[in-house]
Design a protein around this motif. Structure first.
Motif, mmCIF file in Angstrom:
data_model
loop_
_atom_site.group_PDB
_atom_site.id
_atom_site.type_symbol
_atom_site.label_atom_id
_atom_site.label_comp_id
_atom_site.label_asym_id
_atom_site.label_seq_id
_atom_site.Cartn_x
_atom_site.Cartn_y
_atom_site.Cartn_z
ATOM 1 N N GLU A 1 33.404 42.260 43.301
ATOM 2 C CA GLU A 1 34.376 41.487 44.075
ATOM 3 C C GLU A 1 34.182 40.011 43.768
ATOM 4 N N ALA B 1 36.356 36.099 44.542
ATOM 5 C CA ALA B 1 37.487 35.369 45.124
ATOM 6 C C ALA B 1 38.285 36.245 46.080
ATOM 7 N N GLY B 2 37.586 37.148 46.774
ATOM 8 C CA GLY B 2 38.252 38.005 47.748
ATOM 9 C C GLY B 2 39.018 39.160 47.133
ATOM 10 N N GLN C 1 38.814 42.780 44.986
ATOM 11 C CA GLN C 1 37.967 43.871 44.519
ATOM 12 C C GLN C 1 38.531 44.429 43.210
ATOM 13 N N SER D 1 46.621 46.141 51.596
ATOM 14 C CA SER D 1 46.242 45.338 50.439
ATOM 15 C C SER D 1 47.253 45.532 49.318
ATOM 16 N N LYS E 1 45.467 37.628 44.426
ATOM 17 C CA LYS E 1 45.240 36.789 45.600
ATOM 18 C C LYS E 1 44.145 37.426 46.445
ATOM 19 N N PRO E 2 43.483 36.656 47.299
ATOM 20 C CA PRO E 2 42.446 37.233 48.166
ATOM 21 C C PRO E 2 42.984 38.432 48.951
ATOM 22 N N GLY E 3 42.207 39.491 48.978
ATOM 23 C CA GLY E 3 42.610 40.710 49.662
ATOM 24 C C GLY E 3 43.201 41.755 48.744
#
Length: 464
Positions: free
Chosen positions: A326, A328-329, A331, A357, A438-440
């Motif tokens: 993982e 920068a947020g 996976q 997500s 993007k994060p998430g």
């Protein structure tokens, strides 16, 4: 117990020793005391692991790598007739042994479980290896992928059970004579070797016919190809057929699969006994694989409750929805899926495991023949992702086919409403994905080729 080594395999030379199937056999022979040698196209962790077991591993293929005192040369179906080491074997009049025959000889004298099916073989074989080891039964096993736990694809155990992945792609699984066989599913794939579903059915019938008298076939009650196989073989003498699945008439009936993030809770009825156990990997298809493993172990006399609990200790196989890391947020997860059924199953599993997500996929088609026949279905499967990048076809053992490119998949994906981008330069992928993510988000690298190498590179770009 310590089975002996057949004379032909006392000093074997493996051409392509670093391959998943070949390296497993080489490891077991080395552990049994054989003088193992071989060659592979490039250096790898597998080559180093073999050297640590005492094997001699050459890099590159040249005639001089084959020792004059070799007892045989072991090959897979991927080795071409003009391979210089195979040519040298002929000059030395050395026996040429197919990988499947070598593996079959390692099973002699042991209670073998052979796991077959178009999809899920590696996972199910791995589940059995981990569970049986956890119960102290010390099985031998040969798998087409590396376990997350022991970190290897094969081992020689002192117990009397041998668990092996049985590959139908080139009909080589006809070499095995197991006490218990699992057939997870039967679909048309490997189009260079099978022209129709009828040929698939006939091949699996032959495999079932190799089960030892008094043995057991564990077979899916849910998948159409497996159900047809059951219809064809159920009345064979001295064969016990045990079906499993969610179908009402299944002998081992799955009453519920409840996802809990990256795990599942599975409820089954087996022999009138109600069992609930945990599967520590996400996805309905993996839960059903665990039920197949449970039924096979019980067929060998292992107590169902003990085996069910031990199956919960399985944490996965490399490349089978393996979390690479993982950053920068985001996976990054690796998937070996390369057939539309597998792709759909893994994409749906990730959807269920990480609701809310965004799912971004980097897909590398595998084989020109498979893309020609199933490219449209692959594109439809990719529509399950929020966005995807499609690479050029990984050729593996095949030569290009006129007009067959990844555009077949991309066009089908776009027609199904997918947000898809063609990336012809694999080196660009990490930057492309890092720019999209993007994060998430979840990023899934998917395919049976070298797309797996991109996971760490994507993580590096995300970190920067």
């Amino acid at each position: 117990m310590a089975p002996g080594i057949p004379a032909a395999l006392e000093r074997p030379h493996f051409i392509g020793i670093g391959g998943a199937g070949m390296s497993g056999i080489a490891k077991i022979l080395a552990q049994r005391g054989a003088k193992v040698a071989g060659s592979d196209a490039r250096e790898s962790a597998t080559a180093e692991a073999l050297r640590a077991l005492g094997a001699t591993v050459h890099i590159g293929h040249t005639a001089g790598h084959v020792a004059d005192d070799a007892s045989c040369v072991v090959v897979s179906s991927a080795i071409r007739p003009d391979n210089p080491e195979l040519v040298r074997a002929a000059e030395l009049s050395l026996p040429v042994v197919h990988r499947s025959d070598a593996l079959a000889s390692l099973m002699d004298g042991l209670r073998a479980i052979a796991v077959a099916g178009t999809h899920g073989k590696t996972t199910t074989t791995s589940m059995l290896a981990v569970a049986l080891s956890g119960l102290g039964l010390d099985p031998s096993y040969a798998i087409g992928g590396d376990l997350q736990g022991p970190g290897t694809n094969a081992a020689h155990g002192e117990g009397d059970i041998f668990v092996a992945e049985a590959d139908e792609s080139d009909r080589s699984f006809h070499a095995y004579a197991p006490q218990v066989a699992i057939v997870l599913n039967a679909e048309l794939d490997h189009h260079a070797n099978y022209a129709s579903m009828e040929e698939i059915h006939e091949s699996f019938e032959t495999f079932v016919g190799k089960i030892l008298p008094g043995g057991t076939l564990v077979v899916s009650a849910d998948q159409a190809g497996a159900v047809e196989l059951t219809r064809r073989v159920r009345d064979r003498d001295s064969l016990t057929v045990v079906s499993y699945g969610e179908a009402e008439d299944a002998d081992v009936r799955v009453h519920g699969i409840t996802p809990h993030g990256l795990t599942s809770e599975v409820a089954v009825v087996l022999g009138g006994e109600h069992l609930v156990f945990t599967v520590s990997v996400p996805g309905r298809h993996y839960a059903l694989n665990a039920v197949a493993a449970l039924a096979a172990g019980v067929a060998l006399g292992i107590p169902a409750r003990d085996l069910a609990a031990a199956l919960g200790t399985y944490t996965g196989v490399k490349r089978r929805l393996q979390l690479k890391g993982e950053a920068a947020g985001v996976q990054v997860i690796d998937s070996y899926a390369h057939h539309p059924t597998e792709m759909t199953a893994d994409l749906e599993a990730m959807r269920g495991a990480a609701a809310g997500s965004r799912l971004l996929v980097v897909f590398q088609p595998h084989l020109f023949s498979r893309t020609q026949e199933l490219g449209a279905e692959m594109g439809q499967a990719l529509a399950l992702a929020d966005a995807c990048a499609v690479l050029d076809i990984y050729p593996a053992r095949e030569d290009p086919l006129p007009g067959v490119t990844s555009a077949l998949i991309i066009d089908a994906a776009k027609a199904a409403g997918a947000d898809v981008t063609a990336v012809h330069d694999k080196a660009r992928v990490p930057a492309v994905v890092a720019g999209m993510a993007k994060p998430g988000d979840l990023v899934l690298t998917m395919g049976a080729g070298d797309v797996t190498d991109l996971g760490p590179q994507i993580l590096d770009h995300l970190s920067n």
